[in-house]
Design a protein around this motif. Structure first.
Motif, mmCIF file in Angstrom:
data_model
loop_
_atom_site.group_PDB
_atom_site.id
_atom_site.type_symbol
_atom_site.label_atom_id
_atom_site.label_comp_id
_atom_site.label_asym_id
_atom_site.label_seq_id
_atom_site.Cartn_x
_atom_site.Cartn_y
_atom_site.Cartn_z
ATOM 1 N N PRO A 4 -5.133 3.386 -2.364
ATOM 2 C CA PRO A 4 -4.490 2.700 -1.201
ATOM 3 C C PRO A 4 -4.370 3.696 -0.146
ATOM 4 O O PRO A 4 -4.391 3.347 1.240
ATOM 5 C CB PRO A 4 -3.266 2.307 -1.850
ATOM 6 C CG PRO A 4 -3.235 3.199 -2.837
ATOM 7 C CD PRO A 4 -4.443 3.683 -3.608
ATOM 8 N N THR A 42 -9.505 -3.196 2.296
ATOM 9 C CA THR A 42 -8.420 -3.800 1.352
ATOM 10 C C THR A 42 -9.121 -3.982 0.147
ATOM 11 O O THR A 42 -8.789 -3.762 -0.853
ATOM 12 C CB THR A 42 -7.806 -4.820 2.069
ATOM 13 O OG1 THR A 42 -7.239 -4.349 3.203
ATOM 14 C CG2 THR A 42 -6.696 -5.505 1.137
ATOM 15 N N LEU A 69 0.774 -1.126 0.075
ATOM 16 C CA LEU A 69 0.024 -0.135 0.057
ATOM 17 C C LEU A 69 0.810 1.215 -0.063
ATOM 18 O O LEU A 69 0.499 2.288 -0.686
ATOM 19 C CB LEU A 69 -0.991 0.209 1.417
ATOM 20 C CG LEU A 69 -2.088 -1.030 1.368
ATOM 21 C CD1 LEU A 69 -2.814 -1.097 2.604
ATOM 22 C CD2 LEU A 69 -3.037 -0.825 0.158
ATOM 23 N N ALA A 74 -7.900 -0.989 -2.214
ATOM 24 C CA ALA A 74 -6.511 -1.100 -2.093
ATOM 25 C C ALA A 74 -6.000 -0.696 -3.673
ATOM 26 O O ALA A 74 -4.920 -0.219 -3.625
ATOM 27 C CB ALA A 74 -6.035 -2.479 -1.820
#
Length: 253
Positions: free
Chosen positions: A131, A123, A66, A127
């Motif tokens: 992020p 997530t 990330l 993501a």
């Protein structure tokens, strides 16, 4: 046809009491072997679950995917390990006035479980596209994970002290260690499987692992519902600062 009172047959039936049967079942669950089984059950599934957020492999890999910032990496880990140290004294003082504490254990475990679910959702959803949102959310979810873990840990230790004498705790800890090792091994295989499936790519693989952590913690907490907790002895209320001064004495006892 006329019946006299003496010729009538009186049939008495005792109503089935659901609560009585629950209490009988719970009392059976409070014998020594059952207590061992409950804590070993929790330790086993907790070990599998903690594999999903392994502090040396899975979680660092997620954060590195990330962001490249080592400052953020260190800050998240500071929250993870520092929060319980900061809040545990306050938790201890608050819980010292509670006669029954099991509900706080279940609350703590379930909050931990939902922190896994929150991490999995953010997530999976953000993501790839954003992020930064995942990183910001991780600070909250990791805080909740650590905060509730410290809360649950105090009650967990208290329950062991209530149900088992000093001489009986050593074998429990040894058994927990054995089954936890098996749990970590199984968790490792699950992670390897999740990250080696060709049709599951980033970030779905991380989200899947975190979601399995959510399920694992719910399963781990299941056995604690069977415990009928005896009341704690409540001493005279003391202020927070007096409680802090008594901590060395409490630890010695």
């Amino acid at each position: 046809m006329k019946f006299s009172a003496s010729s009538m047959i009186k049939i008495e039936s005792k109503p089935w009491c659901f609560n009585d049967k629950i209490n009988i079942g719970r009392s059976l669950m409070n014998n020594k072997k059952s207590i061992y089984a409950i804590f070993i059950w929790h330790a086993f599934f907790l070990a599998i679950t903690m594999s999903m957020i392994d502090f040396n492999t899975v979680f660092p890999s997620l954060i590195s995917s990330l962001t490249e910032s080592k400052i953020i990496f260190g800050a998240i880990y500071s929250v993870m390990f520092g929060v319980p140290l900061v809040f545990n004294i306050m938790f201890g003082h608050y819980l010292s006035s509670k006669k029954f504490k099991k509900k706080f254990l279940l609350l703590g475990i379930n909050l931990r479980a939902f922190s896994f679910l929150g991490m999995a959702f953010f997530t999976y959803t953000y993501a790839n596209q954003n992020p930064q949102i995942v990183i910001i959310s991780l600070f909250f979810w990791v805080f909740l994970f650590s905060f509730s873990g410290g809360f649950a840990g105090i009650v967990y230790t208290d329950l062991i002290g209530k149900f088992l004498k000093k001489g009986e705790r050593g074998s429990l800890y040894a058994s927990k260690q054995f089954f936890s090792s098996i749990g970590f091994l199984i968790g490792g295989f699950i992670i390897a499987f999740a990250f080696n499936i060709s049709n599951i790519s980033y970030p779905t693989n991380y989200a899947l692992v975190l979601f399995m952590g959510f399920i694992g913690l719910l399963i781990a907490s299941g056995a604690f519902w069977c415990i009928k907790e005896p009341p704690s002895k409540i001493e005279k209320y003391v202020s927070f600062f007096v409680f802090v001064k008594k901590i060395p004495e409490i630890l010695k006892s």
